[in-house]
Design an enzyme around this catalytic site. Structure first.
Site, mmCIF file in Angstrom:
data_model
loop_
_atom_site.group_PDB
_atom_site.id
_atom_site.type_symbol
_atom_site.label_atom_id
_atom_site.label_comp_id
_atom_site.label_asym_id
_atom_site.label_seq_id
_atom_site.Cartn_x
_atom_site.Cartn_y
_atom_site.Cartn_z
ATOM 1 N N SER A 15 0.795 -1.232 0.000
ATOM 2 C CA SER A 15 0.000 0.000 0.000
ATOM 3 C C SER A 15 0.825 1.278 0.000
ATOM 4 O O SER A 15 0.332 2.347 0.360
ATOM 5 C CB SER A 15 -0.957 0.002 1.201
ATOM 6 O OG SER A 15 -0.307 -0.350 2.405
ATOM 7 N N THR A 16 2.081 1.188 -0.425
ATOM 8 C CA THR A 16 2.886 2.408 -0.517
ATOM 9 C C THR A 16 2.702 3.119 -1.847
ATOM 10 O O THR A 16 3.150 4.258 -2.012
ATOM 11 C CB THR A 16 4.383 2.102 -0.318
ATOM 12 O OG1 THR A 16 4.816 1.183 -1.331
ATOM 13 C CG2 THR A 16 4.638 1.498 1.066
ATOM 14 N N SER A 141 -7.762 -9.556 -10.817
ATOM 15 C CA SER A 141 -7.651 -8.833 -12.082
ATOM 16 C C SER A 141 -8.582 -9.459 -13.091
ATOM 17 O O SER A 141 -8.949 -10.641 -12.974
ATOM 18 C CB SER A 141 -6.203 -8.912 -12.607
ATOM 19 O OG SER A 141 -6.110 -8.485 -13.956
ATOM 20 N N TYR A 154 1.248 -14.202 -14.895
ATOM 21 C CA TYR A 154 0.439 -13.269 -14.096
ATOM 22 C C TYR A 154 -1.020 -13.714 -14.065
ATOM 23 O O TYR A 154 -1.637 -13.777 -13.005
ATOM 24 C CB TYR A 154 0.554 -11.865 -14.692
ATOM 25 C CG TYR A 154 -0.342 -10.823 -14.064
ATOM 26 C CD1 TYR A 154 -0.040 -10.276 -12.828
ATOM 27 C CD2 TYR A 154 -1.491 -10.380 -14.724
ATOM 28 C CE1 TYR A 154 -0.855 -9.308 -12.252
ATOM 29 C CE2 TYR A 154 -2.308 -9.413 -14.157
ATOM 30 C CZ TYR A 154 -1.993 -8.883 -12.920
ATOM 31 O OH TYR A 154 -2.813 -7.938 -12.357
#
Length: 264
Positions: A15-16, A141, A154
């Site tokens: 969460s940066t 996603s 991915y």
């Protein structure tokens, strides 16, 4: 509708920056105490300071830990052993042809994108069930359903997240704990901005043209015909983290701009 998360503690991995940072901001603005996580202490400190400016009464705290490893997850849980809301957001992506993806990349992607959420859910979910309230959200996603040929490794991890999310939701039957997945489509996070900037340089285009052309060429089914903003994704996550979303459980919620061409 006013979402009030006062008194709740939320942990958002990764969460940066990007979607995770926007989610942390949204949760903080709704009054939650927010645990910010990233691998770098400097980035964690900067994110805590930025999110703290938007906090609506809750505390904003940070823990630097690499959640792609068992030791990193253990360190995070040791620092904050009990949370009400767990957002499994940490993730990586990289366009690479299938024949060029070595074994170590498959393992690395699985560790970051899947095992981090498994380990943290295993650590935090029992207490949620015991007190009969909690929220776990996996940030998946649209690639979980529409596997991108340029990032099969991915896509594999995102499909796995949907499986884990639904399986955990089955364990919440009859409780006030929910487990859901959120599926963003192409989203203009910092990582994607870098990707688009590289495309623009390669093709001699403006970044705006490169972004528009990428959607047209690689995601032609998009109904919004653009990248989503990180805030648009965060809005869905904040809602599904709230008491107002109490009847939403075991779902794969789309924030992909109508890209997936089905009605269910």
């Amino acid at each position: 509708m006013k979402i009030d998360l006062s008194g709740k503690t939320a942990l958002v991995t990764g969460s940066t920056a990007g979607i995770g940072h926007a989610i942390a901001k949204g949760l903080a603005a709704a009054g939650a105490n927010v645990v910010v996580n990233g691998r770098s202490q400097a980035k964690v400190d900067a994110a805590v300071a930025a999110i703290g400016k938007l906090a609506a009464g809750g505390k904003i705290i940070g823990v630097a830990a690499d959640v792609s490893t068992a030791d990193g997850c253990d360190a995070l849980v040791t620092a904050y052993p009990d949370v009400d809301i767990l957002i499994n957001n940490a993730g990586i992506f990289e366009p690479k042809g299938f024949f060029d993806i070595p074994d170590e990349d498959w393992v690395r992607f699985f560790d970051v994108n899947v095992m981090s959420g498994i380990r943290l859910s295993r650590a935090y979910m029992p207490a949620m069930l015991s007190r009969n309230w909690g929220r776990i959200v996996f940030i998946a996603s649209e690639s979980a359903i529409m596997i991108p040929k340029e990032m099969i490794h991915y896509g594999m991890t995102k499909t796995a997240q949907l499986s884990v999310s639904r399986g955990l939701a089955e364990m919440t039957r009859g409780t006030a704990v929910t487990v859901n997945a959120v599926m963003p489509g192409p989203t203009m996070s910092e990582g994607v901005q870098t990707f688009v900037a590289d495309l623009a340089k390669q093709n001699g285009q403006s970044e705006a043209d490169a972004a528009a052309n990428f959607v047209k060429q690689h995601r032609p089914g998009s109904l919004i015909q653009r990248f989503a903003s990180v805030e648009e994704v965060a809005n869905m996550v904040v809602y599904v983290s709230s008491k107002e979303a109490s009847a939403t459980n075991g779902a794969a919620l789309r924030v992909e701009g109508g890209l997936i061409q089905t009605i269910a």
